[in-house]
Design an enzyme around this catalytic site. Structure first.
Site, PDB file in Angstrom:
ATOM      1  N   ASN A 177      94.582  42.259  50.821  1.00 30.13           N
ATOM      2  CA  ASN A 177      94.962  40.879  50.529  1.00 30.13           C
ATOM      3  C   ASN A 177      95.608  40.220  51.746  1.00 30.13           C
ATOM      4  O   ASN A 177      96.328  40.861  52.510  1.00 30.13           O
ATOM      5  CB  ASN A 177      95.913  40.829  49.333  1.00 30.13           C
ATOM      6  N   HIS A 184      92.986  43.188  56.245  1.00 31.38           N
ATOM      7  CA  HIS A 184      92.149  42.002  56.461  1.00 31.38           C
ATOM      8  C   HIS A 184      92.921  40.820  57.039  1.00 31.38           C
ATOM      9  O   HIS A 184      92.434  39.702  57.024  1.00 31.38           O
ATOM     10  CB  HIS A 184      91.448  41.603  55.153  1.00 31.38           C
ATOM     11  N   GLY A 237      93.274  47.094  41.572  1.00 25.54           N
ATOM     12  CA  GLY A 237      92.761  45.724  41.633  1.00 25.54           C
ATOM     13  C   GLY A 237      91.758  45.453  42.737  1.00 25.54           C
ATOM     14  O   GLY A 237      91.756  44.365  43.299  1.00 25.54           O
ATOM     15  N   ASN A 297      92.579  49.134  36.962  1.00 24.90           N
ATOM     16  CA  ASN A 297      91.649  47.991  36.988  1.00 24.90           C
ATOM     17  C   ASN A 297      91.207  47.718  35.542  1.00 24.90           C
ATOM     18  O   ASN A 297      90.927  48.655  34.803  1.00 24.90           O
ATOM     19  CB  ASN A 297      90.425  48.355  37.858  1.00 24.90           C
ATOM     20  N   ALA A 340      97.049  45.073  36.302  1.00 23.22           N
ATOM     21  CA  ALA A 340      98.028  45.725  37.174  1.00 23.22           C
ATOM     22  C   ALA A 340      99.465  45.354  36.794  1.00 23.22           C
ATOM     23  O   ALA A 340     100.356  46.204  36.831  1.00 23.22           O
ATOM     24  CB  ALA A 340      97.758  45.332  38.620  1.00 23.22           C
TER      25      ALA A 340
HETATM   26  P1  OAD Z   1      87.256  41.468  44.336  1.00 18.90           P
HETATM   27  O1  OAD Z   1      87.298  40.061  43.855  1.00 18.90           O
HETATM   28  O2  OAD Z   1      85.968  41.987  44.857  1.00 18.90           O
HETATM   29  O3  OAD Z   1      87.703  42.440  43.154  1.00 18.90           O
HETATM   30  C1  OAD Z   1      88.852  42.191  42.390  1.00 18.90           C
HETATM   31  C2  OAD Z   1      89.040  43.343  41.449  1.00 18.90           C
HETATM   32  O4  OAD Z   1      90.257  43.147  40.751  1.00 18.90           O
HETATM   33  C3  OAD Z   1      87.940  43.508  40.382  1.00 18.90           C
HETATM   34  O5  OAD Z   1      87.525  44.862  40.342  1.00 18.90           O
HETATM   35  C4  OAD Z   1      88.630  43.086  39.073  1.00 18.90           C
HETATM   36  O6  OAD Z   1      88.147  43.828  37.946  1.00 18.90           O
HETATM   37  C5  OAD Z   1      90.069  43.464  39.387  1.00 18.90           C
HETATM   38  N1  OAD Z   1      91.085  42.708  38.614  1.00 18.90           N
HETATM   39  C6  OAD Z   1      91.020  41.456  38.100  1.00 18.90           C
HETATM   40  N2  OAD Z   1      92.169  41.128  37.485  1.00 18.90           N
HETATM   41  C7  OAD Z   1      92.996  42.191  37.600  1.00 18.90           C
HETATM   42  C8  OAD Z   1      94.329  42.484  37.185  1.00 18.90           C
HETATM   43  N3  OAD Z   1      95.069  41.598  36.501  1.00 18.90           N
HETATM   44  N4  OAD Z   1      94.857  43.695  37.484  1.00 18.90           N
HETATM   45  C9  OAD Z   1      94.126  44.614  38.175  1.00 18.90           C
HETATM   46  N5  OAD Z   1      92.866  44.394  38.605  1.00 18.90           N
HETATM   47  C10 OAD Z   1      92.306  43.203  38.339  1.00 18.90           C
HETATM   48  O7  OAD Z   1      88.438  41.624  45.416  1.00 18.90           O
HETATM   49  P2  OAD Z   1      88.644  42.783  46.500  1.00 18.90           P
HETATM   50  O8  OAD Z   1      88.224  44.095  46.000  1.00 18.90           O
HETATM   51  O9  OAD Z   1      90.032  42.630  47.002  1.00 18.90           O
HETATM   52  O10 OAD Z   1      87.679  40.304  52.251  1.00 18.90           O
HETATM   53  O11 OAD Z   1      87.654  42.312  47.640  1.00 18.90           O
HETATM   54  C11 OAD Z   1      87.647  42.992  48.859  1.00 18.90           C
HETATM   55  C12 OAD Z   1      87.452  42.034  50.007  1.00 18.90           C
HETATM   56  O12 OAD Z   1      86.271  41.245  49.783  1.00 18.90           O
HETATM   57  C13 OAD Z   1      88.547  41.012  50.155  1.00 18.90           C
HETATM   58  O13 OAD Z   1      89.637  41.483  50.902  1.00 18.90           O
HETATM   59  C14 OAD Z   1      87.859  39.909  50.889  1.00 18.90           C
HETATM   60  C15 OAD Z   1      86.550  39.872  50.133  1.00 18.90           C
HETATM   61  O14 OAD Z   1      85.472  39.357  50.838  1.00 18.90           O
HETATM   62  C16 OAD Z   1      87.890  39.431  53.244  1.00 18.90           C
HETATM   63  O15 OAD Z   1      88.150  38.265  53.034  1.00 18.90           O
HETATM   64  C17 OAD Z   1      87.766  40.011  54.607  1.00 18.90           C
END
Ligand code: OAD
Length: 243
Positions: free
Chosen positions: A99, A116, A184, A210, A228
């Site tokens: 994040n 990132h 998350g 998650n 979370a």
């Molecule tokens: P994603 O949007 O791909 O995934 C978010 C995850 O959080 C999903 O698996 C949801 O199921 C989960 N989620 C949603 N609400 C939640 C909650 N209340 N508690 C726990 N989990 C929850 O985001 P990232 O995995 O962070 O990169 O994405 C990775 C990278 O892709 C980011 O850092 C960004 C993006 O492109 C850059 O900008 C370089």
């Protein structure tokens, strides 16, 4: 299952944590791939690549200015606070986040690696110097360095390599921890997604938090399905909603 997982956390000597956008979802920060996610509304190739910035720095900065305004209105939630409290309980600890919103630091986390980048920092496109730019909204779009060159967000864009030192610390923590928490993240973006799998191969207990299954859910030791902000305070023994 959560009681057994909580025991493993209490007994761990070295803990590594990987967080993604989901940890900030309950703070009101949009995720990328879920419902209402940023990559469902916007094309990453128009806004988050070096090519996009070269083509139209104003458009890219307008989008980041909008995100900065959104994030500025958000506060750490119980998940961020639980992780900040966990840091003081383990002999060895590293919180690795994908994040860029700074909410872990706002909650008090210090042993922190931002894989990132950070949306509140900028980098000069000529001198490569990094500085803080807290103005919300920005006074000038696109903002410029004192040297006259354009500033860019100090964020890793698609097609760019991750900061070497941050990556090194993250891999070392995954390699040496006995407990790895993954919270998350959709676990779709590399190299972050390989960290929990590496920890698992080295014998660590891996716990995922998650609400939805991810590509690594069946590979981790314990999968706790839920938000979370609800699961982490229960797992880590911090009162719900406590700052
Ligand atoms: P994603 O949007 O791909 O995934 C978010 C995850 O959080 C999903 O698996 C949801 O199921 C989960 N989620 C949603 N609400 C939640 C909650 N209340 N508690 C726990 N989990 C929850 O985001 P990232 O995995 O962070 O990169 O994405 C990775 C990278 O892709 C980011 O850092 C960004 C993006 O492109 C850059 O900008 C370089």
């Amino acid at each position: 299952m959560i009681t057994e997982a909580a025991k493993r956390v209490r007994e761990a000597r070295a803990i590594a944590v990987l967080t993604g956008a989901g940890v900030s979802a309950e703070s009101g920060v949009p995720t990328f791939r879920g419902e209402g996610g940023l990559w469902r509304q916007f094309r990453a190739e128009d806004l988050a690549t070096p090519g996009a910035f070269a083509r139209d720095p104003r458009l890219v900065w307008e989008w980041y200015d909008w995100r900065r305004q959104k994030i500025a209105a958000c506060h750490p939630n119980p998940a961020h606070h639980a992780l900040a409290a966990l840091e003081s309980q383990a002999a060895e600890f590293l919180l690795i986040t994908q994040n860029i919103d700074d909410l872990h630091r706002k909650a008090g986390s210090r042993r922190l690696v931002e894989l990132h980048g950070n949306i509140w920092r900028v980098r000069c496109t000529r001198e490569a110097t990094v500085s803080a730019l807290p103005d919300v909204p920005l006074r000038e779009i696109p903002p410029r360095c004192g040297c006259g060159a354009l500033l860019r967000p100090d964020i890793v864009w698609f097609g760019e390599t991750l900061p070497a030192e941050a990556l090194d610390r993250a891999f070392r923590a995954a390699d040496t921890c006995d407990l790895f928490l993954v919270v998350g993240t959709s676990a779709l973006v590399q190299p972050a997604a390989s960290l929990p799998l590496m920890a698992k191969r080295r014998g660590a207990t891996v716990i995922e938090v998650n609400p939805d299954p991810t590509p690594i859910s069946h590979l981790v030791g314990v999968s706790l399905q839920g938000k979370a902000g609800e699961i982490l305070p229960a797992l880590l023994g911090t009162p719900p909603g406590s700052p």
